[in-house]
Write an enzyme that holds these catalytic residues in place. Structure first.
Site, PDB file in Angstrom:
ATOM      1  N   CYS A 188       9.304 -11.054   3.260  1.00 50.04           N
ATOM      2  CA  CYS A 188       9.926 -10.517   4.474  1.00 50.04           C
ATOM      3  C   CYS A 188      11.445 -10.465   4.304  1.00 50.04           C
ATOM      4  O   CYS A 188      12.082 -11.499   4.081  1.00 50.04           O
ATOM      5  CB  CYS A 188       9.565 -11.382   5.687  1.00 50.04           C
ATOM      6  N   MET A 237       1.387  -7.209   9.357  1.00 51.34           N
ATOM      7  CA  MET A 237       2.356  -6.443  10.155  1.00 51.34           C
ATOM      8  C   MET A 237       2.617  -7.181  11.454  1.00 51.34           C
ATOM      9  O   MET A 237       1.683  -7.425  12.229  1.00 51.34           O
ATOM     10  CB  MET A 237       1.829  -5.029  10.430  1.00 51.34           C
ATOM     11  N   HIS A 289       5.363  -6.532  -3.913  1.00 48.21           N
ATOM     12  CA  HIS A 289       6.029  -5.402  -3.263  1.00 48.21           C
ATOM     13  C   HIS A 289       7.209  -5.040  -4.160  1.00 48.21           C
ATOM     14  O   HIS A 289       8.205  -5.768  -4.177  1.00 48.21           O
ATOM     15  CB  HIS A 289       6.511  -5.795  -1.866  1.00 48.21           C
ATOM     16  N   ALA A 335       0.522  -0.715   4.697  1.00 46.66           N
ATOM     17  CA  ALA A 335       0.995  -1.161   6.014  1.00 46.66           C
ATOM     18  C   ALA A 335       1.182   0.051   6.916  1.00 46.66           C
ATOM     19  O   ALA A 335       0.296   0.428   7.683  1.00 46.66           O
ATOM     20  CB  ALA A 335       2.290  -1.956   5.861  1.00 46.66           C
ATOM     21  N   GLY A 370       3.286  -1.261  -0.900  1.00 49.87           N
ATOM     22  CA  GLY A 370       4.399  -0.335  -0.874  1.00 49.87           C
ATOM     23  C   GLY A 370       4.017   1.040  -1.378  1.00 49.87           C
ATOM     24  O   GLY A 370       3.449   1.188  -2.467  1.00 49.87           O
ATOM     25  N   ASP A 371       4.320   2.064  -0.567  1.00 50.31           N
ATOM     26  CA  ASP A 371       4.093   3.468  -0.914  1.00 50.31           C
ATOM     27  C   ASP A 371       2.629   3.804  -1.151  1.00 50.31           C
ATOM     28  O   ASP A 371       2.303   4.731  -1.905  1.00 50.31           O
ATOM     29  CB  ASP A 371       4.926   3.879  -2.134  1.00 50.31           C
TER      30      ASP A 371
END
Length: 392
Positions: free
Chosen positions: A119, A35, A209, A294, A243-244
Protein backbone atom coordinates in the site's frame (compact mmCIF):
# COMPACT_ATOMS: atom_id res chain seq x y z
CA UNK A 1 -17.29 -12.15 14.24
CA UNK A 2 -17.44 -14.80 16.93
CA UNK A 3 -14.17 -16.65 17.38
CA UNK A 4 -15.73 -19.80 18.87
CA UNK A 5 -18.11 -21.22 16.30
CA UNK A 6 -18.99 -24.71 15.27
CA UNK A 7 -16.09 -26.76 14.07
CA UNK A 8 -17.49 -27.42 10.58
CA UNK A 9 -16.97 -23.77 9.73
CA UNK A 10 -13.22 -24.29 10.16
CA UNK A 11 -12.77 -26.77 7.29
CA UNK A 12 -11.48 -24.90 4.25
CA UNK A 13 -9.50 -25.65 1.10
CA UNK A 14 -5.80 -24.88 1.27
CA UNK A 15 -4.96 -22.12 -1.26
CA UNK A 16 -1.98 -24.07 -2.60
CA UNK A 17 -4.43 -26.80 -3.62
CA UNK A 18 -6.31 -24.18 -5.61
CA UNK A 19 -3.04 -23.17 -7.28
CA UNK A 20 -2.53 -26.85 -8.15
CA UNK A 21 -6.04 -27.14 -9.63
CA UNK A 22 -5.47 -24.09 -11.83
CA UNK A 23 -2.12 -25.45 -13.00
CA UNK A 24 -3.63 -28.87 -13.77
CA UNK A 25 -6.26 -27.13 -15.90
CA UNK A 26 -3.56 -25.30 -17.85
CA UNK A 27 -4.52 -21.82 -16.70
CA UNK A 28 -3.56 -19.08 -14.29
CA UNK A 29 -4.99 -18.86 -10.82
CA UNK A 30 -7.38 -15.89 -10.75
CA UNK A 31 -7.45 -13.55 -7.76
CA UNK A 32 -9.41 -10.50 -6.65
CA UNK A 33 -7.12 -7.91 -5.09
CA UNK A 34 -7.66 -6.32 -1.68
CA UNK A 35 -9.59 -3.07 -2.21
CA UNK A 36 -10.39 -0.67 0.60
CA UNK A 37 -14.19 -0.43 1.01
CA UNK A 38 -14.91 -2.58 -2.04
CA UNK A 39 -13.79 -6.13 -1.20
CA UNK A 40 -16.92 -6.86 0.80
CA UNK A 41 -18.74 -10.18 0.79
CA UNK A 42 -21.35 -9.45 -1.91
CA UNK A 43 -18.69 -8.31 -4.36
CA UNK A 44 -16.40 -11.24 -3.54
CA UNK A 45 -19.31 -13.62 -4.15
CA UNK A 46 -20.01 -11.94 -7.49
CA UNK A 47 -16.48 -12.30 -8.84
CA UNK A 48 -16.38 -15.88 -7.56
CA UNK A 49 -19.51 -16.59 -9.61
CA UNK A 50 -17.48 -15.61 -12.68
CA UNK A 51 -14.45 -17.74 -12.00
CA UNK A 52 -12.28 -15.89 -9.50
CA UNK A 53 -10.43 -18.49 -7.43
CA UNK A 54 -9.18 -16.49 -4.45
CA UNK A 55 -10.50 -13.25 -2.96
CA UNK A 56 -8.61 -10.94 -0.64
CA UNK A 57 -10.33 -8.91 2.06
CA UNK A 58 -9.58 -5.18 2.21
CA UNK A 59 -6.41 -4.48 4.19
CA UNK A 60 -7.32 -4.84 7.87
CA UNK A 61 -5.27 -3.06 10.52
CA UNK A 62 -4.07 -5.89 12.74
CA UNK A 63 -3.83 -3.76 15.87
CA UNK A 64 -7.44 -2.57 15.59
CA UNK A 65 -8.65 -6.04 14.63
CA UNK A 66 -7.12 -7.46 17.81
CA UNK A 67 -8.67 -4.89 20.11
CA UNK A 68 -12.04 -4.01 18.64
CA UNK A 69 -15.05 -6.30 18.16
CA UNK A 70 -16.60 -3.75 15.80
CA UNK A 71 -13.49 -3.82 13.60
CA UNK A 72 -13.65 -7.62 13.41
CA UNK A 73 -17.34 -7.60 12.53
CA UNK A 74 -17.03 -4.91 9.85
CA UNK A 75 -13.69 -5.81 8.28
CA UNK A 76 -14.05 -9.59 8.01
CA UNK A 77 -17.40 -10.51 6.47
CA UNK A 78 -17.95 -14.18 5.64
CA UNK A 79 -20.84 -16.41 4.68
CA UNK A 80 -21.69 -19.48 6.74
CA UNK A 81 -24.02 -20.87 4.06
CA UNK A 82 -23.60 -21.93 0.46
CA UNK A 83 -20.39 -22.99 -1.30
CA UNK A 84 -17.01 -22.12 0.13
CA UNK A 85 -15.66 -18.73 -0.93
CA UNK A 86 -11.86 -19.10 -0.67
CA UNK A 87 -10.75 -15.95 1.12
CA UNK A 88 -7.42 -14.47 2.17
CA UNK A 89 -7.45 -12.02 5.08
CA UNK A 90 -4.93 -9.28 4.39
CA UNK A 91 -3.46 -7.40 7.34
CA UNK A 92 -1.56 -4.18 7.71
CA UNK A 93 0.96 -4.50 10.52
CA UNK A 94 4.50 -3.70 11.60
CA UNK A 95 4.57 -5.98 14.64
CA UNK A 96 5.14 -9.75 14.75
CA UNK A 97 2.96 -9.97 17.85
CA UNK A 98 0.03 -7.99 16.40
CA UNK A 99 0.10 -9.82 13.07
CA UNK A 100 0.29 -13.25 14.68
CA UNK A 101 -2.57 -12.42 17.06
CA UNK A 102 -4.79 -11.08 14.28
CA UNK A 103 -4.03 -14.11 12.13
CA UNK A 104 -4.95 -16.39 15.03
CA UNK A 105 -8.33 -14.67 15.32
CA UNK A 106 -9.02 -14.80 11.58
CA UNK A 107 -7.76 -18.32 10.84
CA UNK A 108 -11.01 -20.20 11.60
CA UNK A 109 -12.88 -18.14 9.00
CA UNK A 110 -10.44 -17.75 6.09
CA UNK A 111 -8.15 -19.89 3.95
CA UNK A 112 -5.01 -17.92 4.69
CA UNK A 113 -3.52 -14.63 5.85
CA UNK A 114 -1.48 -12.10 3.88
CA UNK A 115 0.79 -9.23 4.92
CA UNK A 116 0.43 -6.00 2.98
CA UNK A 117 3.80 -4.63 1.93
CA UNK A 118 2.45 -2.72 -1.05
CA UNK A 119 0.00 0.00 0.00
CA UNK A 120 1.61 3.28 -1.12
CA UNK A 121 -0.77 5.64 0.67
CA UNK A 122 0.98 8.30 2.75
CA UNK A 123 -0.87 7.54 5.97
CA UNK A 124 0.11 3.86 5.80
CA UNK A 125 3.77 4.55 5.06
CA UNK A 126 3.88 7.13 7.88
CA UNK A 127 2.87 4.33 10.26
CA UNK A 128 5.49 1.96 8.78
CA UNK A 129 2.76 -0.07 7.11
CA UNK A 130 2.25 -1.14 3.52
CA UNK A 131 4.98 -0.15 1.08
CA UNK A 132 7.12 1.28 3.88
CA UNK A 133 7.83 -2.32 4.88
CA UNK A 134 9.77 -2.81 1.64
CA UNK A 135 12.63 -1.16 3.53
CA UNK A 136 12.20 -3.53 6.51
CA UNK A 137 12.92 -6.97 5.09
CA UNK A 138 14.08 -8.49 8.39
CA UNK A 139 10.96 -7.21 10.16
CA UNK A 140 8.74 -8.70 7.45
CA UNK A 141 10.55 -12.00 7.79
CA UNK A 142 10.08 -11.93 11.55
CA UNK A 143 6.36 -11.17 11.15
CA UNK A 144 5.64 -14.09 8.82
CA UNK A 145 7.74 -16.46 10.92
CA UNK A 146 5.89 -15.43 14.09
CA UNK A 147 2.54 -15.77 12.33
CA UNK A 148 3.31 -19.25 11.02
CA UNK A 149 4.47 -20.31 14.50
CA UNK A 150 1.33 -18.93 16.16
CA UNK A 151 -0.96 -20.71 13.71
CA UNK A 152 0.97 -23.92 14.21
CA UNK A 153 0.56 -23.60 17.99
CA UNK A 154 -3.18 -23.06 17.45
CA UNK A 155 -3.41 -26.38 15.63
CA UNK A 156 -3.56 -25.16 12.02
CA UNK A 157 -1.69 -26.92 9.25
CA UNK A 158 0.99 -24.52 8.05
CA UNK A 159 3.22 -27.06 6.31
CA UNK A 160 2.55 -25.54 2.89
CA UNK A 161 2.39 -28.36 0.30
CA UNK A 162 2.30 -30.95 3.10
CA UNK A 163 -1.05 -29.54 4.25
CA UNK A 164 -2.76 -29.02 0.89
CA UNK A 165 -4.74 -32.20 1.54
CA UNK A 166 -5.19 -31.75 5.29
CA UNK A 167 -7.93 -34.30 6.11
CA UNK A 168 -9.62 -31.91 8.54
CA UNK A 169 -9.48 -28.92 6.20
CA UNK A 170 -7.24 -27.08 8.63
CA UNK A 171 -4.46 -26.14 6.25
CA UNK A 172 -3.79 -22.38 6.23
CA UNK A 173 -1.43 -20.22 4.17
CA UNK A 174 0.81 -17.28 5.04
CA UNK A 175 1.74 -14.96 2.17
CA UNK A 176 3.03 -11.48 1.38
CA UNK A 177 2.07 -8.87 -1.22
CA UNK A 178 4.89 -6.54 -2.27
CA UNK A 179 5.93 -3.75 -4.61
CA UNK A 180 9.35 -3.46 -6.24
CA UNK A 181 12.26 -1.12 -5.62
CA UNK A 182 13.80 1.20 -8.19
CA UNK A 183 16.95 -0.84 -7.66
CA UNK A 184 15.78 -4.40 -8.26
CA UNK A 185 18.72 -5.78 -6.32
CA UNK A 186 16.95 -4.56 -3.18
CA UNK A 187 13.80 -6.43 -4.22
CA UNK A 188 15.80 -9.61 -4.78
CA UNK A 189 17.36 -9.20 -1.32
CA UNK A 190 13.92 -8.57 0.18
CA UNK A 191 12.37 -11.70 -1.33
CA UNK A 192 15.39 -13.83 -0.47
CA UNK A 193 15.25 -12.70 3.18
CA UNK A 194 11.49 -13.17 3.55
CA UNK A 195 11.52 -16.50 1.73
CA UNK A 196 14.20 -17.95 4.00
CA UNK A 197 15.22 -21.58 3.59
CA UNK A 198 13.99 -22.74 0.20
CA UNK A 199 13.40 -26.23 1.56
CA UNK A 200 11.22 -24.87 4.36
CA UNK A 201 10.19 -21.45 3.13
CA UNK A 202 8.51 -18.87 5.36
CA UNK A 203 5.69 -18.00 2.93
CA UNK A 204 3.38 -20.10 0.78
CA UNK A 205 3.38 -17.75 -2.20
CA UNK A 206 4.19 -14.18 -3.18
CA UNK A 207 2.16 -11.48 -4.92
CA UNK A 208 4.22 -8.91 -6.84
CA UNK A 209 2.92 -5.51 -7.90
CA UNK A 210 5.66 -4.44 -10.34
CA UNK A 211 5.52 -0.74 -9.54
CA UNK A 212 7.54 1.18 -6.99
CA UNK A 213 6.01 2.87 -3.99
CA UNK A 214 5.92 6.18 -5.87
CA UNK A 215 4.90 4.95 -9.33
CA UNK A 216 1.43 6.14 -10.34
CA UNK A 217 -1.15 3.55 -11.35
CA UNK A 218 -1.42 5.28 -14.74
CA UNK A 219 2.16 4.22 -15.49
CA UNK A 220 2.39 0.69 -16.96
CA UNK A 221 3.80 -2.03 -14.73
CA UNK A 222 7.50 -2.86 -14.97
CA UNK A 223 7.25 -6.04 -17.03
CA UNK A 224 11.04 -6.40 -17.13
CA UNK A 225 11.12 -6.47 -13.32
CA UNK A 226 8.33 -9.04 -13.27
CA UNK A 227 10.18 -11.20 -15.79
CA UNK A 228 13.39 -11.08 -13.77
CA UNK A 229 11.71 -11.89 -10.46
CA UNK A 230 9.54 -14.71 -11.78
CA UNK A 231 12.55 -16.25 -13.50
CA UNK A 232 14.54 -16.07 -10.26
CA UNK A 233 11.88 -17.19 -7.79
CA UNK A 234 9.07 -18.83 -9.79
CA UNK A 235 10.49 -22.31 -9.25
CA UNK A 236 10.71 -21.76 -5.50
CA UNK A 237 7.11 -20.70 -4.80
CA UNK A 238 3.98 -19.64 -6.71
CA UNK A 239 3.99 -16.00 -7.82
CA UNK A 240 0.94 -13.85 -8.56
CA UNK A 241 1.12 -10.56 -10.44
CA UNK A 242 -1.01 -7.58 -9.46
CA UNK A 243 -1.32 -4.63 -11.82
CA UNK A 244 -2.54 -3.99 -15.37
CA UNK A 245 -4.72 -7.10 -15.47
CA UNK A 246 -7.42 -5.34 -17.46
CA UNK A 247 -8.60 -8.14 -19.78
CA UNK A 248 -7.25 -11.61 -20.47
CA UNK A 249 -6.59 -10.66 -24.08
CA UNK A 250 -4.50 -7.53 -23.40
CA UNK A 251 -1.93 -8.68 -20.84
CA UNK A 252 1.53 -7.18 -21.46
CA UNK A 253 3.17 -10.63 -21.42
CA UNK A 254 2.55 -14.08 -22.85
CA UNK A 255 2.27 -17.51 -21.25
CA UNK A 256 1.25 -21.05 -21.99
CA UNK A 257 -1.45 -20.48 -19.33
CA UNK A 258 -3.44 -17.93 -21.33
CA UNK A 259 -6.15 -20.33 -22.44
CA UNK A 260 -8.83 -20.04 -19.71
CA UNK A 261 -10.65 -23.14 -18.52
CA UNK A 262 -13.45 -23.56 -15.93
CA UNK A 263 -11.99 -22.49 -12.58
CA UNK A 264 -11.87 -24.05 -9.13
CA UNK A 265 -14.84 -22.00 -7.90
CA UNK A 266 -16.98 -21.80 -11.02
CA UNK A 267 -18.41 -23.93 -13.80
CA UNK A 268 -18.39 -20.99 -16.21
CA UNK A 269 -18.05 -22.29 -19.76
CA UNK A 270 -15.08 -20.43 -21.20
CA UNK A 271 -13.84 -20.59 -24.75
CA UNK A 272 -10.20 -20.60 -25.69
CA UNK A 273 -9.06 -17.04 -26.23
CA UNK A 274 -6.78 -15.88 -28.99
CA UNK A 275 -4.27 -13.35 -27.68
CA UNK A 276 -3.56 -10.85 -30.48
CA UNK A 277 0.03 -10.20 -31.47
CA UNK A 278 1.27 -6.66 -30.84
CA UNK A 279 3.89 -4.72 -32.74
CA UNK A 280 6.28 -4.97 -29.79
CA UNK A 281 6.95 -8.56 -28.73
CA UNK A 282 5.87 -9.25 -25.18
CA UNK A 283 8.01 -11.22 -22.75
CA UNK A 284 7.09 -14.83 -22.12
CA UNK A 285 6.58 -15.57 -18.41
CA UNK A 286 6.34 -19.35 -18.01
CA UNK A 287 6.93 -19.22 -14.23
CA UNK A 288 4.10 -16.82 -13.38
CA UNK A 289 1.35 -18.74 -11.56
CA UNK A 290 -1.55 -16.32 -11.29
CA UNK A 291 -3.23 -13.01 -12.05
CA UNK A 292 -4.64 -10.55 -9.51
CA UNK A 293 -6.95 -7.73 -10.61
CA UNK A 294 -8.40 -4.77 -8.74
CA UNK A 295 -9.81 -1.83 -10.74
CA UNK A 296 -10.68 -3.94 -13.77
CA UNK A 297 -12.64 -6.46 -11.68
CA UNK A 298 -14.46 -3.61 -9.98
CA UNK A 299 -15.64 -2.48 -13.43
CA UNK A 300 -16.10 -5.99 -14.83
CA UNK A 301 -16.61 -8.79 -12.27
CA UNK A 302 -16.84 -11.25 -15.19
CA UNK A 303 -13.29 -10.48 -16.37
CA UNK A 304 -11.90 -13.91 -15.53
CA UNK A 305 -14.80 -15.59 -17.32
CA UNK A 306 -13.43 -14.09 -20.52
CA UNK A 307 -15.81 -11.11 -20.82
CA UNK A 308 -14.14 -8.04 -22.30
CA UNK A 309 -16.78 -5.76 -20.74
CA UNK A 310 -19.27 -6.14 -17.90
CA UNK A 311 -22.42 -8.01 -19.00
CA UNK A 312 -25.87 -7.10 -17.68
CA UNK A 313 -26.04 -10.54 -16.15
CA UNK A 314 -23.20 -9.59 -13.77
CA UNK A 315 -25.22 -6.61 -12.56
CA UNK A 316 -28.11 -8.97 -11.78
CA UNK A 317 -25.81 -11.40 -9.98
CA UNK A 318 -24.36 -8.56 -7.89
CA UNK A 319 -27.82 -7.24 -6.96
CA UNK A 320 -28.92 -10.68 -5.81
CA UNK A 321 -25.75 -11.08 -3.74
CA UNK A 322 -26.36 -7.69 -2.12
CA UNK A 323 -29.88 -8.81 -1.20
CA UNK A 324 -28.35 -11.64 0.83
CA UNK A 325 -25.20 -9.84 2.05
CA UNK A 326 -26.30 -6.20 2.33
CA UNK A 327 -24.03 -3.27 1.56
CA UNK A 328 -24.52 0.38 2.51
CA UNK A 329 -26.60 2.04 -0.19
CA UNK A 330 -23.93 4.47 -1.38
CA UNK A 331 -21.32 1.72 -1.56
CA UNK A 332 -23.67 -0.51 -3.54
CA UNK A 333 -24.47 2.34 -5.94
CA UNK A 334 -20.78 3.02 -6.42
CA UNK A 335 -20.29 -0.62 -7.43
CA UNK A 336 -23.13 -0.28 -9.93
CA UNK A 337 -21.75 2.91 -11.48
CA UNK A 338 -18.38 1.18 -11.91
CA UNK A 339 -19.96 -1.89 -13.47
CA UNK A 340 -22.21 0.14 -15.75
CA UNK A 341 -19.44 2.45 -16.95
CA UNK A 342 -16.65 1.94 -19.46
CA UNK A 343 -14.17 -0.67 -18.34
CA UNK A 344 -10.41 -0.82 -18.76
CA UNK A 345 -10.12 -2.89 -21.91
CA UNK A 346 -10.08 -1.80 -25.56
CA UNK A 347 -13.88 -2.00 -25.73
CA UNK A 348 -15.00 1.24 -24.09
CA UNK A 349 -18.74 0.60 -24.34
CA UNK A 350 -20.82 1.10 -21.21
CA UNK A 351 -24.09 -0.37 -19.97
CA UNK A 352 -25.37 3.06 -18.89
CA UNK A 353 -24.66 6.52 -20.24
CA UNK A 354 -22.84 9.07 -18.10
CA UNK A 355 -26.12 10.91 -17.46
CA UNK A 356 -27.78 7.67 -16.36
CA UNK A 357 -24.93 6.87 -14.01
CA UNK A 358 -25.19 10.33 -12.47
CA UNK A 359 -28.91 9.80 -12.01
CA UNK A 360 -28.21 6.50 -10.31
CA UNK A 361 -26.14 8.25 -7.64
CA UNK A 362 -29.09 10.46 -6.69
CA UNK A 363 -31.31 7.69 -5.34
CA UNK A 364 -31.72 7.30 -1.59
CA UNK A 365 -33.21 3.80 -1.39
CA UNK A 366 -32.70 0.38 -2.97
CA UNK A 367 -36.23 0.14 -4.41
CA UNK A 368 -35.60 3.14 -6.67
CA UNK A 369 -32.22 1.74 -7.65
CA UNK A 370 -33.75 -1.61 -8.66
CA UNK A 371 -36.56 0.07 -10.60
CA UNK A 372 -34.08 2.32 -12.41
CA UNK A 373 -31.88 -0.62 -13.44
CA UNK A 374 -34.91 -2.60 -14.63
CA UNK A 375 -36.21 0.37 -16.63
CA UNK A 376 -32.80 0.93 -18.21
CA UNK A 377 -32.73 -2.70 -19.31
CA UNK A 378 -36.26 -2.50 -20.73
CA UNK A 379 -35.33 0.50 -22.89
CA UNK A 380 -32.53 -1.62 -24.33
CA UNK A 381 -34.81 -4.58 -25.01
CA UNK A 382 -33.49 -6.63 -22.10
CA UNK A 383 -35.97 -8.38 -19.87
CA UNK A 384 -35.60 -7.51 -16.18
CA UNK A 385 -34.67 -10.32 -13.85
CA UNK A 386 -37.46 -11.96 -11.87
CA UNK A 387 -36.22 -11.84 -8.29
CA UNK A 388 -37.56 -14.81 -6.38
CA UNK A 389 -38.23 -14.75 -2.69
CA UNK A 390 -35.20 -16.92 -1.96
CA UNK A 391 -33.02 -14.32 -3.72
CA UNK A 392 -34.12 -11.54 -1.39
Amino acid sequence: MECHIRREHHARTHPLKIFDVAKSEGRYLYACAPMVRYSKLAFRQTVQHYGTDLCWTPMILAKEFNRNNFARDSDLTISTTGPELPTIAQFGSNSPLELSRASSLAAPFVNGVDLNCGCPQAWACAETLGAALMEKRELVRDMVVATRQRLREDGWGVGKEEDTHNPEGKGRSVSVKIRVHHDLRKTVDFITTVLGDEQNRNIDWLTIHPRTRRTQSSVPINVEALELLTNMFGDKLPILVSGDVFTLSTLPYTSHLLAPQPTFTSNVNKSKMEVPESENPRPHLPKLAGLMSARALLANPALFAGHETCPWEAVDVFMNKVAKAPLPLKLGIHHLTEMCGAGFGPDRSALLSKAERIRLTEFDNWIDVIDFIDDAKKTRGIEPVVRLAEDL
